[in-house]
Design a protein around this motif. Structure first.
Motif, PDB file in Angstrom:
ATOM      1  N   HIS A  49       0.834  -1.208   0.000  1.00 39.69           N
ATOM      2  CA  HIS A  49       0.000   0.000   0.000  1.00 39.69           C
ATOM      3  C   HIS A  49       0.866   1.255   0.000  1.00 39.69           C
ATOM      4  O   HIS A  49       0.616   2.209  -0.748  1.00 39.69           O
ATOM      5  N   GLU A  50       1.907   1.288   0.840  1.00 40.12           N
ATOM      6  CA  GLU A  50       2.796   2.447   0.904  1.00 40.12           C
ATOM      7  C   GLU A  50       3.593   2.593  -0.385  1.00 40.12           C
ATOM      8  O   GLU A  50       3.813   3.706  -0.862  1.00 40.12           O
ATOM      9  N   TYR A  51       4.022   1.497  -0.987  1.00 44.43           N
ATOM     10  CA  TYR A  51       4.752   1.563  -2.251  1.00 44.43           C
ATOM     11  C   TYR A  51       3.879   2.140  -3.363  1.00 44.43           C
ATOM     12  O   TYR A  51       4.327   3.008  -4.128  1.00 44.43           O
ATOM     13  N   ARG A  58       1.301   4.114  -2.943  1.00 44.33           N
ATOM     14  CA  ARG A  58       1.101   5.525  -2.627  1.00 44.33           C
ATOM     15  C   ARG A  58       2.335   6.331  -3.012  1.00 44.33           C
ATOM     16  O   ARG A  58       2.232   7.419  -3.574  1.00 44.33           O
ATOM     17  N   TYR A 105       5.781  11.954   7.360  1.00 43.69           N
ATOM     18  CA  TYR A 105       4.758  11.552   8.313  1.00 43.69           C
ATOM     19  C   TYR A 105       5.039  12.175   9.663  1.00 43.69           C
ATOM     20  O   TYR A 105       6.184  12.366  10.052  1.00 43.69           O
ATOM     21  N   SER A 149       0.136  11.815   7.015  1.00 43.58           N
ATOM     22  CA  SER A 149       1.055  12.484   6.109  1.00 43.58           C
ATOM     23  C   SER A 149       0.932  13.992   6.300  1.00 43.58           C
ATOM     24  O   SER A 149      -0.168  14.526   6.359  1.00 43.58           O
TER      25      SER A 149
END
Length: 84
Positions: free
Chosen positions: A24-26, A28, A37, A52
């Motif tokens: 998910h972070e990749y 994004r 963050y 964020s």
């Protein structure tokens, strides 16, 4: 049941959560770029949370936090007496 199999079954959900969060972070990161963050304080509820932070925004400093200085959601009044 084998001890190694039991340990794997216990750790498997944590592995899936970590993989999901990483993917998910990749995704994004690919769509929005790098992000900073930090802790944000919500004055209406008196809570803080990690999110964020935009470049123009300032992060929350826990040293400056006064738990009595927030809006009471039940009555709608400001809790601090010396608030301007």
């Amino acid at each position: 049941m084998n001890a190694q199999l039991l340990a794997a079954l216990i750790l498997l959900p944590f592995l899936f959560v970590a993989l999901y969060a990483g993917i998910h972070e990749y995704l994004r990161f690919r769509s929005e770029g790098s992000s900073n963050y930090g802790l944000i304080f919500d004055e209406e509820t008196g809570t803080s949370y990690v999110t964020s932070i935009a470049d123009a925004e300032e992060s929350f400093d826990p040293e400056d936090f006064d738990p009595n200085d927030y809006n009471d959601t039940e009555t709608g009044e400001v809790k601090a007496e010396n608030r301007s």
